[in-house]
Write an enzyme that holds these catalytic residues in place. Structure first.
Site, PDB file in Angstrom:
ATOM      1  N   GLU A   1      24.352   4.308  11.286  1.00  0.00           N
ATOM      2  CA  GLU A   1      23.954   3.918  10.701  1.00  0.00           C
ATOM      3  C   GLU A   1      22.201   3.711  10.002  1.00  0.00           C
ATOM      4  O   GLU A   1      21.992   3.294   9.262  1.00  0.00           O
ATOM      5  CB  GLU A   1      23.788   1.900  11.323  1.00  0.00           C
ATOM      6  CG  GLU A   1      23.348   0.577  11.051  1.00  0.00           C
ATOM      7  CD  GLU A   1      24.136   0.152   9.604  1.00  0.00           C
ATOM      8  OE1 GLU A   1      23.837   0.381   8.638  1.00  0.00           O
ATOM      9  OE2 GLU A   1      25.446   0.068   9.598  1.00  0.00           O
TER      10      GLU A   1
ATOM     11  N   GLY B   1      10.497   3.187   8.483  1.00  0.00           N
ATOM     12  CA  GLY B   1       9.762   2.889   9.011  1.00  0.00           C
ATOM     13  C   GLY B   1      10.098   2.453  10.289  1.00  0.00           C
ATOM     14  O   GLY B   1      11.473   2.243  10.844  1.00  0.00           O
TER      15      GLY B   1
ATOM     16  N   LYS C   1      19.761  12.184   7.958  1.00  0.00           N
ATOM     17  CA  LYS C   1      20.547  12.267   6.872  1.00  0.00           C
ATOM     18  C   LYS C   1      21.838  13.385   6.301  1.00  0.00           C
ATOM     19  O   LYS C   1      22.256  13.549   5.758  1.00  0.00           O
ATOM     20  CB  LYS C   1      20.833  11.033   5.664  1.00  0.00           C
ATOM     21  CG  LYS C   1      18.578  11.640   5.460  1.00  0.00           C
ATOM     22  CD  LYS C   1      18.140  11.165   6.015  1.00  0.00           C
ATOM     23  CE  LYS C   1      16.467  11.116   5.057  1.00  0.00           C
ATOM     24  NZ  LYS C   1      15.344  10.332   5.901  1.00  0.00           N
TER      25      LYS C   1
ATOM     26  N   LYS D   1      21.242  10.622   0.824  1.00  0.00           N
ATOM     27  CA  LYS D   1      22.329   9.505   1.221  1.00  0.00           C
ATOM     28  C   LYS D   1      23.470   9.395   0.513  1.00  0.00           C
ATOM     29  O   LYS D   1      24.285   8.166   0.866  1.00  0.00           O
ATOM     30  CB  LYS D   1      20.894   8.664   1.043  1.00  0.00           C
ATOM     31  CG  LYS D   1      19.770   8.514   3.000  1.00  0.00           C
ATOM     32  CD  LYS D   1      19.180   7.994   1.891  1.00  0.00           C
ATOM     33  CE  LYS D   1      17.504   8.088   2.813  1.00  0.00           C
ATOM     34  NZ  LYS D   1      16.398   7.520   2.527  1.00  0.00           N
TER      35      LYS D   1
ATOM     36  N   ILE E   1      18.726  -1.802   6.947  1.00  0.00           N
ATOM     37  CA  ILE E   1      20.239  -2.453   6.062  1.00  0.00           C
ATOM     38  C   ILE E   1      21.107  -1.779   6.745  1.00  0.00           C
ATOM     39  O   ILE E   1      21.188  -0.963   6.780  1.00  0.00           O
ATOM     40  CB  ILE E   1      19.670  -2.178   4.556  1.00  0.00           C
ATOM     41  CG1 ILE E   1      18.255  -2.281   3.743  1.00  0.00           C
ATOM     42  CG2 ILE E   1      21.728  -2.799   3.693  1.00  0.00           C
ATOM     43  CD1 ILE E   1      17.800  -2.010   2.844  1.00  0.00           C
TER      44      ILE E   1
ATOM     45  N   ARG F   1       8.926  18.178  23.678  1.00  0.00           N
ATOM     46  CA  ARG F   1       8.020  18.716  23.365  1.00  0.00           C
ATOM     47  C   ARG F   1       6.952  18.049  24.686  1.00  0.00           C
ATOM     48  O   ARG F   1       6.475  18.791  25.291  1.00  0.00           O
ATOM     49  CB  ARG F   1       7.883  19.627  22.987  1.00  0.00           C
ATOM     50  CG  ARG F   1       9.208  20.734  22.863  1.00  0.00           C
ATOM     51  CD  ARG F   1       8.935  21.781  21.665  1.00  0.00           C
ATOM     52  NE  ARG F   1       8.546  21.238  20.073  1.00  0.00           N
ATOM     53  CZ  ARG F   1       8.498  21.977  19.064  1.00  0.00           C
ATOM     54  NH1 ARG F   1       8.843  22.857  18.806  1.00  0.00           N
ATOM     55  NH2 ARG F   1       8.472  21.243  18.206  1.00  0.00           N
TER      56      ARG F   1
ATOM     57  N   GLU G   1       4.387  11.605   2.600  1.00  0.00           N
ATOM     58  CA  GLU G   1       4.174  12.573   3.632  1.00  0.00           C
ATOM     59  C   GLU G   1       3.573  13.418   2.373  1.00  0.00           C
ATOM     60  O   GLU G   1       3.249  13.055   1.796  1.00  0.00           O
ATOM     61  CB  GLU G   1       5.146  13.691   3.973  1.00  0.00           C
ATOM     62  CG  GLU G   1       6.286  12.441   4.380  1.00  0.00           C
ATOM     63  CD  GLU G   1       6.415  12.260   5.706  1.00  0.00           C
ATOM     64  OE1 GLU G   1       4.844  12.656   6.752  1.00  0.00           O
ATOM     65  OE2 GLU G   1       6.410  11.656   6.301  1.00  0.00           O
TER      66      GLU G   1
ATOM     67  N   THR H   1       8.192   8.777  15.016  1.00  0.00           N
ATOM     68  CA  THR H   1       7.503   7.446  14.714  1.00  0.00           C
ATOM     69  C   THR H   1       9.267   6.712  15.046  1.00  0.00           C
ATOM     70  O   THR H   1       8.788   5.581  15.296  1.00  0.00           O
ATOM     71  CB  THR H   1       7.647   7.268  13.057  1.00  0.00           C
ATOM     72  OG1 THR H   1       5.939   7.725  12.833  1.00  0.00           O
ATOM     73  CG2 THR H   1       7.314   5.725  13.084  1.00  0.00           C
ATOM     74  N   VAL H   2       9.938   6.516  15.013  1.00  0.00           N
ATOM     75  CA  VAL H   2      11.394   5.761  14.473  1.00  0.00           C
ATOM     76  C   VAL H   2      11.842   6.328  16.117  1.00  0.00           C
ATOM     77  O   VAL H   2      11.614   5.473  16.791  1.00  0.00           O
ATOM     78  CB  VAL H   2      12.185   6.804  13.987  1.00  0.00           C
ATOM     79  CG1 VAL H   2      13.636   5.459  14.252  1.00  0.00           C
ATOM     80  CG2 VAL H   2      12.051   6.155  11.981  1.00  0.00           C
TER      81      VAL H   2
END
Length: 446
Positions: free
Chosen positions: A132, A305, A108, A208, A139, A48, A193, A16-17
Site C-alpha cells: 500500500e 513522509g 515502488k 507508481k 493514501i 547496518r 533530495e 525516515t520511513v
C-alpha cells in the site's frame, strides 16, 4: 491471530520511513491492539547501523544486523522491507518469501520492474506481499483498486503522485518562481533530495503508474514502454501563458483504456482550473479513478513522509494479521503474476489537445506558415495568444497556440517542420492539455 498470540514483525531498514514505522508500532501498540484485538510485536530492527534508531530512543534490544537470524525465527510472521533500490532489496524480499514470511514493502521501483516475479514467489510459498505504501504515501489507493472498486471496470486513472514535483510546480504557479528557484525551495524545505533526478525526471511517478495501472486494468505493465517526461525542462514562461489561458500545470501519471490498448504516460500537462486535480497543491498527492459503475472517485492526502507512509505500512501489517491480505492475495486475479501482458498504445497514437509555444521572428506571414503546417498534419487550431513584442531579441517573439484533439504523431511531425522554418529561433515547446474524463455511470443521468 489474537492478543495472546502476538504477530511478530521484523523491520529491515530504519531510515525516515522505517523509524516512523517502528515508532508507530511501539508507541501506539495499545491503540492498535484495542482496535484489532491483536498484539503486534516488533521483534527486530535490521540495519547496518542504528544512529537514527538510537536518536529516537528505540529499544536497542531490537537491533540486529544478521538477516539470516531473523528469517530463521519462527516467531516472525512478516518482514517489512524499507531499504529501497532494486538489488539488495530484491534479494531480501525473495529470501523472506521463501522463508515463509509475509512481506510489506514501499519499494515502488522494485515492484514496477519485478513485481510479477516477486508475487509469483509469494504465491508459490503460500504467503502474501503487500505494498500500500508504494504509490501514494498514506493514501489507501492500492486497497481501493483491488477491494473498494473491485466491481468496476476501470476506464481511466489520473494521478499527481510525486509530492516533490507538485511542490515545485505550486511554487512556480503561485509565486512565479523559476524551476531552479522552486527546486531550491523544495530542497530547503526537505521535500527534495540533493539529487532530485528520480523525482523531477518523472521516473518516480512512472514507477507508481506501472503499479496502479496493473491493478486498475488487470494487466501486466511493461515499465520500459511508459513514455516519461519530467518537469526539469519546464519554463516559467509556459506556466505563465498557461495561466493566462485558464490552465494550471501538473505532472500527471495518466492511464486510459482504449480500444487499441492502454494509453500510459507521465508528463507535465495543463488542466483547467475547474479540473478536480487543479487545487492539489504543495507536497500533497491525489489520484482520480473512473469506474464504469461508480463514476469518478478521487483519493487525496499526503503522498510521502515518514508518518503518512508508516500509516499505510501498518495498515498492511494489520491486514496480514487479520488474514484478509492473504485471502485477497491468494484468490483475486488482479495481481500482475496472474494477468495478461498489456498492449501498450504507441505514443504516436495517443490523442490529446495541445499547447504549443513557438519563438519566431516578428515578420509578416509567420502565423500563416504555422497554421498551414498544422493543417497539413490534420491539426485544428483552437486559440492563439501573441504578445506585442517589446523588442525582437535573440529568443524571438512567442506565439502560443492551443489545438483541438490531435494524434501525437501528427503533432510531433508538425513540430519538426515548424522548427525547421527560418523564422523560428529555437525549438518549440509542446505541452498536452488534459480534459476531465467523461463519466460513463450506468443508469445515472448527468
Amino acid at each position: 491471530m489474537s492478543s495472546q498470540n502476538p504477530f511478530g514483525i521484523a523491520l529491515v531498514g530504519c531510515g525516515t520511513v522505517g523509524s516512523a514505522t517502528a515508532l508507530l508500532l511501539t508507541r501506539d501498540a495499545e491503540h492498535l491492539t484495542q482496535r484489532t484485538g491483536i498484539s503486534f510485536d516488533l521483534r527486530y530492527i535490521v540495519d547496518r547501523e542504528f544512529t537514527r534508531a538510537k536518536a529516537l530512543g528505540l529499544d536497542e534490544n531490537l537491533f540486529e544486523t544478521r538477516l539470516e537470524k531473523v528469517l530463521a525465527d519462527p516467531s516472525v510472521h512478516v518482514v517489512i522491507e524499507l531499504i529501497g533500490g532494486t538489488t539488495v532489496a530484491r534479494d531480501i524480499i525473495e529470501k523472506a518469501l521463501r522463508a515463509g514470511k509475509h512481506v510489506v514493502t514501499a519499494n515502488k521501483a522494485l515492484l514496477a520492474h519485478h513485481g510479477a516475479d516477486l508475487m509469483a514467489i509469494a504465491q508459490a510459498n503460500n504467503v502474501a506481499i503487500s505494498f500500500e505504501a508504494s504509490c501514494a504515501g498514506g493514501i489507501p489507493v492500492i486497497r481501493a483498486l483491488y477491494d473498494g472498486l473491485i466491481a468496476n471496470r476501470i476506464d481511466a486513472l489520473y494521478g499527481i503522485v510525486n509530492g516533490t514535483c507538485n511542490y515545485i510546480l505550486t511554487q512556480m504557479i503561485q509565486k512565479g518562481e523559476s524551476y531552479e528557484q522552486a527546486l531550491r525551495a523544495a530542497q530547503s524545505a526537505g521535500l527534495a533530495e540533493a539529487d532530485p533526478h528520480l523525482d523531477v525526471s518523472g521516473i518516480d511517478s512512472a514507477h507508481k503508474l506501472a503499479i496502479l495501472a496493473a491493478l486498475a486494468f488487470d494487466q501486466r505493465i511493461d515499465f520500459e514502454k511508459i513514455p516519461v517526461t519530467g518537469i526539469d525542462t519546464l519554463e516559467l514562461i509556459d506556466v505563465t501563458f498557461g495561466n493566462e489561458l485558464g490552465y494550471v500545470v501538473k505532472l500527471l501519471a495518466i492511464a486510459k483504456r482504449t480500444e487499441k490498448g492502454l494509453s500510459l504516460r507521465v508528463r507535465p500537462a495543463f488542466i483547467t482550473r475547474e479540473h478536480p486535480l487543479a487545487w492539489v497543491s504543495g507536497p500533497f498527492n491525489a489520484v482520480s479513478i473512473y469506474g464504469h459503475a461508480v463514476g469518478h472517485t478521487m483519493y487525496y492526502g499526503r503522498g510521502a513522509g515518514g508518518s503518512p507512509t508508516a500509516s499505510a505500512i501498518v495498515a498492511d501489517i494489520v491486514s496480514l494479521a487479520l488474514g484478509t491480505a492473504q485471502s485477497s492475495f491468494q484468490n483475486l486475479r488482479v495481481w500482475p503474476d496472474r494477468t495478461i501482458e498489456a498492449l501498450h498504445l504507441p505514443i504516436d497514437q495517443i490523442e490529446s489537445r495541445y499547447y504549443v509555444r513557438v519563438m519566431v521572428e516578428d515578420v509578416p506571414g509567420v502565423f500563416a506558415s504555422l497554421a498551414t503546417i498544422l493543417a497539413n498534419h490534420s491539426i485544428s487550431i483552437s486559440s492563439v495568444l501573441q504578445k506585442e513584442p517589446e523588442d525582437d531579441g535573440p529568443q524571438g517573439v512567442p506565439v502560443v497556440i492551443t489545438t483541438h484533439r490531435a494524434r501525437e504523431g501528427n503533432m510531433l511531425g508538425a513540430l519538426r517542420e515548424i522548427d525547421a522554418l527560418d523564422v523560428v529561433r529555437r525549438e518549440s515547446v509542446c505541452i498536452g492539455i488534459i480534459d476531465e474524463h467523461e463519466e460513463t455511470v450506468e443508469g445515472v443521468n448527468a
